[in-house]
Design a protein around this motif. Structure first.
Motif, PDB file in Angstrom:
ATOM      1  N   ILE A   1       0.857  -1.184   0.000  1.00 48.45           N
ATOM      2  CA  ILE A   1       0.000   0.000   0.000  1.00 48.45           C
ATOM      3  C   ILE A   1       0.894   1.235   0.000  1.00 48.45           C
ATOM      4  CG2 ILE A   1      -1.726   1.314   1.295  1.00 48.45           C
ATOM      5  CD1 ILE A   1      -2.698  -1.322   2.478  1.00 48.45           C
ATOM      6  N   VAL A   2       0.522   2.218  -0.775  1.00 49.68           N
ATOM      7  CA  VAL A   2       1.229   3.497  -0.783  1.00 49.68           C
ATOM      8  C   VAL A   2       0.344   4.537  -0.112  1.00 49.68           C
ATOM      9  CG1 VAL A   2       2.132   5.367  -2.214  1.00 49.68           C
ATOM     10  CG2 VAL A   2       2.549   2.980  -2.862  1.00 49.68           C
ATOM     11  N   ALA A   3       0.886   5.218   0.878  1.00 50.78           N
ATOM     12  CA  ALA A   3       0.194   6.340   1.523  1.00 50.78           C
ATOM     13  C   ALA A   3       0.725   7.620   0.893  1.00 50.78           C
ATOM     14  CB  ALA A   3       0.437   6.339   3.028  1.00 50.78           C
TER      15      ALA A   3
ATOM     16  N   ALA B   1       4.413  10.858  11.133  1.00 49.69           N
ATOM     17  CA  ALA B   1       3.745  10.349  12.332  1.00 49.69           C
ATOM     18  C   ALA B   1       2.452   9.623  11.990  1.00 49.69           C
ATOM     19  CB  ALA B   1       3.464  11.509  13.290  1.00 49.69           C
ATOM     20  N   THR B   2       1.686  10.170  11.044  1.00 48.19           N
ATOM     21  CA  THR B   2       0.456   9.498  10.612  1.00 48.19           C
ATOM     22  C   THR B   2       0.773   8.129  10.036  1.00 48.19           C
ATOM     23  OG1 THR B   2      -0.713  11.569  10.135  1.00 48.19           O
ATOM     24  CG2 THR B   2      -1.475   9.599   9.001  1.00 48.19           C
ATOM     25  N   THR B   3       1.757   8.077   9.166  1.00 45.55           N
ATOM     26  CA  THR B   3       2.102   6.820   8.500  1.00 45.55           C
ATOM     27  C   THR B   3       2.602   5.785   9.499  1.00 45.55           C
ATOM     28  OG1 THR B   3       2.699   8.095   6.526  1.00 45.55           O
ATOM     29  CG2 THR B   3       3.425   5.805   6.613  1.00 45.55           C
ATOM     30  N   GLU B   4       3.425   6.218  10.432  1.00 46.49           N
ATOM     31  CA  GLU B   4       3.942   5.277  11.422  1.00 46.49           C
ATOM     32  C   GLU B   4       2.824   4.747  12.319  1.00 46.49           C
ATOM     33  OE1 GLU B   4       7.033   7.479  13.340  1.00 46.49           O
ATOM     34  OE2 GLU B   4       8.543   6.937  11.821  1.00 46.49           O
ATOM     35  N   ALA B   5       1.899   5.616  12.704  1.00 48.84           N
ATOM     36  CA  ALA B   5       0.776   5.179  13.531  1.00 48.84           C
ATOM     37  C   ALA B   5      -0.112   4.205  12.763  1.00 48.84           C
ATOM     38  CB  ALA B   5      -0.043   6.387  13.986  1.00 48.84           C
ATOM     39  N   LEU B   6      -0.289   4.463  11.482  1.00 45.20           N
ATOM     40  CA  LEU B   6      -1.112   3.579  10.650  1.00 45.20           C
ATOM     41  C   LEU B   6      -0.427   2.231  10.465  1.00 45.20           C
ATOM     42  CD1 LEU B   6      -3.763   3.518   9.116  1.00 45.20           C
ATOM     43  CD2 LEU B   6      -2.583   4.508   7.132  1.00 45.20           C
TER      44      LEU B   6
ATOM     45  N   MET C   1       1.882  -3.380   9.829  1.00 44.58           N
ATOM     46  CA  MET C   1       2.693  -3.327   8.619  1.00 44.58           C
ATOM     47  C   MET C   1       3.997  -2.600   8.922  1.00 44.58           C
ATOM     48  SD  MET C   1      -0.401  -2.366   5.926  1.00 44.58           S
ATOM     49  CE  MET C   1       0.420  -2.974   4.456  1.00 44.58           C
ATOM     50  N   ASP C   2       4.919  -2.641   7.974  1.00 45.86           N
ATOM     51  CA  ASP C   2       6.177  -1.913   8.133  1.00 45.86           C
ATOM     52  C   ASP C   2       6.413  -1.038   6.917  1.00 45.86           C
ATOM     53  OD1 ASP C   2       7.114  -3.577   6.079  1.00 45.86           O
ATOM     54  OD2 ASP C   2       8.004  -5.000   7.478  1.00 45.86           O
ATOM     55  N   ASP C   3       7.586  -0.403   6.860  1.00 50.55           N
ATOM     56  CA  ASP C   3       7.833   0.541   5.779  1.00 50.55           C
ATOM     57  C   ASP C   3       8.071  -0.123   4.436  1.00 50.55           C
ATOM     58  OD1 ASP C   3      10.312  -0.543   6.265  1.00 50.55           O
ATOM     59  OD2 ASP C   3      11.288   1.355   6.770  1.00 50.55           O
ATOM     60  N   ALA C   4       8.107  -1.451   4.415  1.00 51.03           N
ATOM     61  CA  ALA C   4       8.264  -2.159   3.146  1.00 51.03           C
ATOM     62  C   ALA C   4       6.914  -2.421   2.481  1.00 51.03           C
ATOM     63  CB  ALA C   4       9.000  -3.483   3.358  1.00 51.03           C
ATOM     64  N   ASN C   5       5.853  -2.503   3.273  1.00 48.23           N
ATOM     65  CA  ASN C   5       4.545  -2.768   2.662  1.00 48.23           C
ATOM     66  C   ASN C   5       3.518  -1.658   2.884  1.00 48.23           C
ATOM     67  OD1 ASN C   5       4.010  -3.354   5.391  1.00 48.23           O
ATOM     68  ND2 ASN C   5       4.244  -5.571   5.040  1.00 48.23           N
ATOM     69  N   LEU C   6       3.932  -0.573   3.572  1.00 50.43           N
ATOM     70  CA  LEU C   6       3.125   0.642   3.622  1.00 50.43           C
ATOM     71  C   LEU C   6       4.088   1.807   3.418  1.00 50.43           C
ATOM     72  CD1 LEU C   6       0.532   2.216   3.970  1.00 50.43           C
ATOM     73  CD2 LEU C   6       0.796   2.064   6.442  1.00 50.43           C
ATOM     74  N   LEU C   7       4.154   2.302   2.186  1.00 48.63           N
ATOM     75  CA  LEU C   7       5.127   3.311   1.801  1.00 48.63           C
ATOM     76  C   LEU C   7       4.549   4.716   1.968  1.00 48.63           C
ATOM     77  CD1 LEU C   7       6.109   0.672   0.377  1.00 48.63           C
ATOM     78  CD2 LEU C   7       6.900   2.096  -1.496  1.00 48.63           C
ATOM     79  N   LEU C   8       5.419   5.669   2.252  1.00 48.80           N
ATOM     80  CA  LEU C   8       5.048   7.083   2.358  1.00 48.80           C
ATOM     81  C   LEU C   8       5.582   7.824   1.139  1.00 48.80           C
ATOM     82  CD1 LEU C   8       4.240   9.780   3.756  1.00 48.80           C
ATOM     83  CD2 LEU C   8       6.401   9.636   5.009  1.00 48.80           C
TER      84      LEU C   8
ATOM     85  N   ARG D   1       3.025  -5.818  -9.206  1.00 46.79           N
ATOM     86  CA  ARG D   1       1.911  -5.900 -10.159  1.00 46.79           C
ATOM     87  C   ARG D   1       0.577  -5.478  -9.559  1.00 46.79           C
ATOM     88  NH1 ARG D   1       5.331  -5.277 -12.852  1.00 46.79           N
ATOM     89  NH2 ARG D   1       6.363  -6.635 -14.362  1.00 46.79           N
ATOM     90  N   ARG D   2       0.469  -5.512  -8.247  1.00 41.84           N
ATOM     91  CA  ARG D   2      -0.823  -5.198  -7.612  1.00 41.84           C
ATOM     92  C   ARG D   2      -0.576  -4.190  -6.480  1.00 41.84           C
ATOM     93  NH1 ARG D   2      -0.014 -10.383  -7.853  1.00 41.84           N
ATOM     94  NH2 ARG D   2       0.234 -10.570  -5.597  1.00 41.84           N
ATOM     95  N   ILE D   3      -1.326  -3.088  -6.510  1.00 39.50           N
ATOM     96  CA  ILE D   3      -1.055  -2.025  -5.542  1.00 39.50           C
ATOM     97  C   ILE D   3      -2.347  -1.307  -5.163  1.00 39.50           C
ATOM     98  CG2 ILE D   3      -0.704  -0.123  -7.185  1.00 39.50           C
ATOM     99  CD1 ILE D   3       1.799   0.615  -5.602  1.00 39.50           C
ATOM    100  N   ALA D   4      -2.350  -0.755  -3.958  1.00 41.95           N
ATOM    101  CA  ALA D   4      -3.455   0.101  -3.509  1.00 41.95           C
ATOM    102  C   ALA D   4      -2.849   1.387  -2.959  1.00 41.95           C
ATOM    103  CB  ALA D   4      -4.296  -0.590  -2.450  1.00 41.95           C
ATOM    104  N   VAL D   5      -3.559   2.494  -3.140  1.00 43.58           N
ATOM    105  CA  VAL D   5      -3.069   3.790  -2.684  1.00 43.58           C
ATOM    106  C   VAL D   5      -4.105   4.429  -1.769  1.00 43.58           C
ATOM    107  CG1 VAL D   5      -2.262   6.087  -3.347  1.00 43.58           C
ATOM    108  CG2 VAL D   5      -1.774   4.114  -4.818  1.00 43.58           C
TER     109      VAL D   5
END
Length: 345
Positions: free
Chosen positions: A210-212, A234-239, A245-252, A281-285
């Protein structure tokens, strides 16, 4: 000896809970029409704000009036037409913000001394119109609610600037409060997580990550002290913590660059291109910095960035809706407003 005059009996004070209190929801803004003239009026107001473009010198004014306002309105009008609410003849941002105000008013309907209205920082209805309407309804206290989870001078502060300008022209000013940013508020993070989980459950595919994506900002603004980037982090880390999740599967990332200056990185569009070329190949934003869907989410992310991803080898792309006027989204606004109204209601 003169007999002193009897003291006048003071009128009983009106309980503070009975004073009329106004709540004004404020979002960024929108053109009144999805054509070049409407977009030109909107862009001129937006880009003439020194909070948005800090250098309002002669060079910028020449560029704005001689180049940008001559060419950009035509192209942006085409973008607005892609997402325009034709039934109401208005942008989705206006439709959603109105609905948020109406739903908040319904939640507070048992408090007949609370009046809810809404406004746009740029465009209509203006902040002045919103404040005038609340005062006309007898509101002696007003809570301004900038609908930006993360603070920045170019969003939150410019709302305050305009509110203060309106009040500066009044002899009899209402008492004012402004809600703080809520970038890591528990209710906000929970609402984001629920909205993500709910949306992902509807998909026919499982995103690899997921990309934030947050709205961008010139890097120089942060270097001068704007806390926006730290709030986005801070928002991304809290989410991430909430979703496990970690920074590999929830990107800022940061979107919507403008001009030639360096903006906050990584850039959303470049990230889409890179991920696709690396084999994703598959992503959500998700767009956590926007409280309501607008041009930047419905066109720039859901259409433009989806095309970039697929053009470079990606296959499945999904844009997660903003919180909007959903139940989780309204829980955030209700929680924020009721917290800041304590002592007034």
């Amino acid at each position: 000896m003169t007999t002193p005059a009897p003291l006048k009996t003071a009128k009983p004070a009106v309980p503070s809970a009975q004073l009329r209190v106004g709540v004004l929801l404020v979002n960024l803004g929108t053109p009144d029409t999805a054509d070049a003239p409407g977009v030109r009026v909107y862009l001129k107001e937006f880009l003439s704000d020194a909070r948005v473009i800090e250098d309002q010198g002669l060079i910028w004014k020449a560029v704005l009036n001689g180049i940008i306002l001559r060419s950009r309105p035509r192209t942006k009008a085409l973008d607005y037409q892609k997402i325009w609410n034709n039934e109401r003849n208005e942008s989705p941002l206006k439709t959603i913000t109105r609905s948020q105000a109406e739903k908040l008013a319904a939640v507070l309907s048992d408090r007949d001394h609370v009046v809810v209205d809404w406004a746009m920082r740029y465009g209509n209805p203006s902040i002045k119109a919103g404040i005038d309407a609340l005062i006309a309804k007898g509101c002696e206290r007003i809570l301004a609610v900038p609908l930006y989870p993360q603070y920045s001078a170019s969003t939150s502060a410019t709302v305050c600037d305009e509110v203060f300008r309106v009040l500066a022209r009044l002899r009899n000013q209402p008492t004012l409060r402004v809600t703080p940013p809520y970038y890591e508020d528990e209710a906000y993070i929970e609402a984001l997580a629920v909205s993500i989980e709910t949306h992902l459950a509807t998909l026919s595919f499982k995103p690899e990550l997921i990309v934030a994506s947050f709205h961008g900002m010139p890097k120089s603004y942060v270097e001068k002290g704007d806390p926006y980037q730290s709030h986005c982090v801070a928002t991304t880390e809290a989410l991430r913590r909430r979703l496990g999740m970690d920074d590999a599967n929830l990107l800022l990332t940061f979107q919507s660059r403008f001009g030639n200056d360096e903006w906050l990185q990584p850039y959303t569009d470049k990230t889409m291109e890179r991920l696709a070329r690396e084999g994703v190949r598959r992503i959500a934003v998700v767009t956590p910095g926007f409280s309501a869907d607008c041009l930047e989410t419905l066109e720039e992310i859901a259409q433009e960035n989806a095309e970039i991803f697929k053009h470079n080898g990606g296959e499945q792309f999904s844009a997660i809706p903003c919180l909007n006027d959903s139940d989780p989204g309204m829980d955030v606004i209700r929680t924020l407003v009721l917290r800041e109204l304590q002592g007034w209601i």
